[in-house]
Scaffold this motif. Structure first.
Motif, short mmCIF file in Angstrom:
data_model
loop_
_atom_site.label_atom_id
_atom_site.label_comp_id
_atom_site.label_asym_id
_atom_site.label_seq_id
_atom_site.Cartn_x
_atom_site.Cartn_y
_atom_site.Cartn_z
N GLY A 73 0.79 -1.22 0.00
CA GLY A 73 0.00 0.00 0.00
C GLY A 73 0.82 1.27 0.00
O GLY A 73 0.30 2.36 0.29
N LYS A 74 2.11 1.16 -0.33
CA LYS A 74 2.98 2.34 -0.25
C LYS A 74 2.79 3.27 -1.45
O LYS A 74 2.40 2.85 -2.53
N THR A 75 3.12 4.53 -1.24
CA THR A 75 3.04 5.53 -2.30
C THR A 75 4.22 5.34 -3.27
O THR A 75 5.21 4.69 -2.92
N PRO A 76 4.14 5.93 -4.48
CA PRO A 76 5.27 5.84 -5.41
C PRO A 76 6.58 6.34 -4.81
O PRO A 76 7.64 5.75 -5.04
N ASP A 77 6.54 7.42 -4.02
CA ASP A 77 7.77 7.93 -3.40
C ASP A 77 8.34 6.95 -2.38
O ASP A 77 9.56 6.76 -2.28
N GLN A 78 7.44 6.32 -1.61
CA GLN A 78 7.89 5.34 -0.63
C GLN A 78 8.48 4.10 -1.32
O GLN A 78 9.48 3.55 -0.86
N LEU A 79 7.86 3.69 -2.42
CA LEU A 79 8.37 2.55 -3.18
C LEU A 79 9.74 2.88 -3.77
O LEU A 79 10.63 2.02 -3.81
N ALA A 80 9.92 4.11 -4.23
CA ALA A 80 11.20 4.52 -4.79
C ALA A 80 12.29 4.42 -3.73
O ALA A 80 13.43 4.02 -4.02
N ASP A 81 11.96 4.76 -2.48
CA ASP A 81 12.94 4.68 -1.40
C ASP A 81 13.30 3.23 -1.10
O ASP A 81 14.47 2.90 -0.85
N VAL A 82 12.29 2.33 -1.13
CA VAL A 82 12.55 0.90 -0.92
C VAL A 82 13.48 0.39 -2.02
O VAL A 82 14.46 -0.33 -1.75
#
Length: 238
Positions: A73-82
């Motif tokens: 359920g993460k946002t695109p910015d959060q996914l980019a950080d992962v």
């Protein structure tokens, strides 16, 4: 704890008035240090599964945990950080930036890690280019390198962020047989010596033979799995 857990994941794409089911209720766990291959014909769902594990795509149903963290359920910015801090990627087309040197291509993803100084970035670049045997080619641009050398730059780039998990989508597809084998042996050494987890999407029999675990897919489902012992016994009996 598994570094990747895929739990009952499905992926549907609209295609005109139809809906294509690329993945159907797929569950998979990947342990740290695995050298795992996902195999299947075109359209089997293996690349879709790799993209979902890599946080490039998102599931229509189910959930994905990376290093214990639910990324569904993460946002695109959060996914980019992962992606920047946990995952490395190796593609069949290398995906190097043609205007940058080998050193600059390896350094590029490190620019997202703001805690690293320029000196620390350069140290990592030198270390990983040396690891893949390209210490003397740092100033070369991709068009000055062979296909095998470009894939080695891509491996160094994937490792430079200290990725615990490297995802390789058909990494030998654009290489001749001998070069492809040397690239696989390099990745296997890195897996053995550094404990880096590798997950491949492939239809290359050499990748399948070198994997310690092989997952067969067809029509968006996992058909069966084999471990290294079973694979070696099958090869010995062939």
């Amino acid at each position: 704890m598994a570094i990747v857990k895929v739990e009952k994941v499905s992926k549907r794409y609209p295609l005109g008035e139809q809906v294509v089911e690329a993945l159907r209720d797929v569950s998979l766990a990947v342990e740290p240090g695995a050298f795992l291959a996902i195999a299947g014909p075109s359209g089997s769902g293996k690349s879709t599964l790799l993209n979902i594990i890599g946080c490039i795509d998102t599931p229509s149903a189910g959930r994905v945990l990376i290093d214990g963290q639910d990324v569904s359920g993460k946002t695109p910015d959060q996914l980019a950080d992962v992606r920047a801090r946990t995952l490395g990627f190796i593609f069949q087309t290398f995906n190097l930036l043609p205007v940058l040197s080998a050193e600059e291509n390896v350094e590029y993803p490190l620019l997202q890690l703001r805690e690293l100084s320029r000196a620390e970035r350069r140290e990592r670049v030198a270390h990983y280019l040396d690891m893949v045997g390209l210490a003397r080619y740092g100033s070369h641009r991709p068009n000055q390198l062979s296909g095998g050398q470009r894939q080695r730059v891509a491996i160094a780039r994937a490792l430079a962020t200290h990725s615990r998990l490297v995802l390789a989508d058909e990494p030998t597809a654009n290489l001749d047989r001998e070069t492809g084998r040397s690239i696989l042996e390099l990745m296997q050494r890195i897996n053995s010596q550094a404990g880096t987890t590798f997950v491949f999407s492939t239809h290359d029999s050499h990748v399948m033979a070198m994997a310690d675990r092989l997952v067969h897919m067809e029509d968006g489902r996992i058909l069966r799995e084999e471990t290294a012992g079973a694979l070696q016994a099958e090869e010995a009996g062939a």
